[in-house]
Design a protein around this motif. Structure first.
Motif, PDB file in Angstrom:
ATOM      1  N   LEU A 109       0.718  -1.225   0.048  1.00  0.00           N
ATOM      2  CA  LEU A 109       0.160  -0.140  -0.252  1.00  0.00           C
ATOM      3  C   LEU A 109       0.739   1.267   0.220  1.00  0.00           C
ATOM      4  N   ALA A 110       2.017   1.030   0.603  1.00  0.00           N
ATOM      5  CA  ALA A 110       2.863   2.363   0.909  1.00  0.00           C
ATOM      6  C   ALA A 110       3.249   2.967  -0.415  1.00  0.00           C
ATOM      7  N   LYS A 111       3.465   2.237  -1.533  1.00  0.00           N
ATOM      8  CA  LYS A 111       3.902   2.731  -2.890  1.00  0.00           C
ATOM      9  C   LYS A 111       2.999   3.856  -3.361  1.00  0.00           C
ATOM     10  N   GLY A 117      -4.058   5.804  -2.574  1.00  0.00           N
ATOM     11  CA  GLY A 117      -4.581   4.819  -1.379  1.00  0.00           C
ATOM     12  C   GLY A 117      -5.183   5.870  -0.428  1.00  0.00           C
ATOM     13  N   LEU A 118      -4.530   6.746  -0.095  1.00  0.00           N
ATOM     14  CA  LEU A 118      -5.440   7.767   0.953  1.00  0.00           C
ATOM     15  C   LEU A 118      -6.557   8.337   0.306  1.00  0.00           C
ATOM     16  N   LYS A 119      -6.428   8.576  -0.886  1.00  0.00           N
ATOM     17  CA  LYS A 119      -7.772   9.269  -1.455  1.00  0.00           C
ATOM     18  C   LYS A 119      -8.819   8.425  -1.602  1.00  0.00           C
ATOM     19  N   GLN A 120      -8.483   7.056  -1.919  1.00  0.00           N
ATOM     20  CA  GLN A 120      -9.570   5.813  -2.045  1.00  0.00           C
ATOM     21  C   GLN A 120     -10.024   5.495  -0.559  1.00  0.00           C
ATOM     22  N   MET A 121      -9.443   5.922   0.606  1.00  0.00           N
ATOM     23  CA  MET A 121      -9.778   4.961   1.646  1.00  0.00           C
ATOM     24  C   MET A 121     -11.198   5.665   2.143  1.00  0.00           C
ATOM     25  N   GLU A 122     -11.750   4.791   2.597  1.00  0.00           N
ATOM     26  CA  GLU A 122     -13.241   5.061   3.249  1.00  0.00           C
ATOM     27  C   GLU A 122     -13.026   5.272   4.664  1.00  0.00           C
ATOM     28  N   VAL A 123     -13.580   6.404   5.245  1.00  0.00           N
ATOM     29  CA  VAL A 123     -13.391   6.742   6.527  1.00  0.00           C
ATOM     30  C   VAL A 123     -14.783   6.933   7.227  1.00  0.00           C
ATOM     31  N   ASP A 124     -14.768   6.372   8.514  1.00  0.00           N
ATOM     32  CA  ASP A 124     -16.198   6.219   9.235  1.00  0.00           C
ATOM     33  C   ASP A 124     -16.017   6.918  10.629  1.00  0.00           C
ATOM     34  N   LEU A 125     -16.597   8.044  10.719  1.00  0.00           N
ATOM     35  CA  LEU A 125     -16.598   9.025  11.736  1.00  0.00           C
ATOM     36  C   LEU A 125     -17.572   8.758  12.972  1.00  0.00           C
ATOM     37  N   ASN A 126     -17.032   8.229  14.035  1.00  0.00           N
ATOM     38  CA  ASN A 126     -17.864   7.986  15.271  1.00  0.00           C
ATOM     39  C   ASN A 126     -17.545   9.066  16.332  1.00  0.00           C
ATOM     40  N   ILE A 127     -18.503  10.086  16.441  1.00  0.00           N
ATOM     41  CA  ILE A 127     -18.308  11.226  17.369  1.00  0.00           C
ATOM     42  C   ILE A 127     -19.040  10.723  18.666  1.00  0.00           C
ATOM     43  N   GLN A 128     -18.842  10.894  20.047  1.00  0.00           N
ATOM     44  CA  GLN A 128     -19.626  10.807  21.172  1.00  0.00           C
ATOM     45  C   GLN A 128     -19.036  12.095  21.910  1.00  0.00           C
ATOM     46  N   ALA A 129     -20.157  12.913  22.337  1.00  0.00           N
ATOM     47  CA  ALA A 129     -20.085  13.970  23.194  1.00  0.00           C
ATOM     48  C   ALA A 129     -20.727  13.876  24.663  1.00  0.00           C
TER      49      ALA A 129
END
Length: 147
Positions: A109-111, A117-129
């Motif tokens: 992945l590093a190459k 890689g970073l651009k295509q990565m899915e990110v799931d945010l879980n915020i708890q206040a």
């Protein structure tokens, strides 16, 4: 932060001071798909309430917590999209988190990490206040009456 009561006829404005945040990155690799879960806990105190008639009930506090979570998620998503999609910069250390959990899978992945890689990565945010210190509030119009 503005709050609308249950009847949608009153607006209250409160200030919130964020006192602490903790975030944890949880990478997951499934085949060639890379996902990152970000778990963030926010501790905050209520600073000022502009409406003296606001009753600080557990229902209202739950609504304030939800509203703070929504506001933080919105702001983080804007920043994340800009740095991840537009700038392709790994300012949050996603690559390092992946390497720590999956050192063997990181090498291929590093190459292309910063290019695709970073651009295509899915990110799931879980915020708890968790807003606290609401019990110390007083009606501002009657706070000095005992003097």
């Amino acid at each position: 932060m503005e709050f609308i009561d249950g009847s949608a006829t009153a607006f209250y404005s409160i200030s919130v001071k964020i006192t602490n945040t903790k975030s944890q990155l949880r990478p997951d690799i499934s085949g060639e798909k890379v996902k990152m879960r970000i778990d963030t806990q926010i501790a905050a105190d209520i600073g000022e309430v502009t409406c003296p008639k606001l009753k600080m009930t557990s229902d209202n506090l739950d609504r304030f917590n939800q509203q703070l979570e929504d506001l933080v998620k919105k702001d983080v998503t804007i920043v994340l999209n800009k740095v991840q999609k537009n700038w392709q910069a790994d300012i949050f250390g996603f690559g390092e988190a992946i390497y720590r959990k999956y050192p063997r899978k990181w090498e291929p992945l590093a190459k292309n990490w910063k290019k695709d890689g970073l651009k295509q990565m899915e990110v799931d945010l879980n915020i708890q206040a968790n807003i606290s210190r609401y019990g110390l509030l007083q009606d501002p119009s009657s706070a000095n009456e005992s003097r």
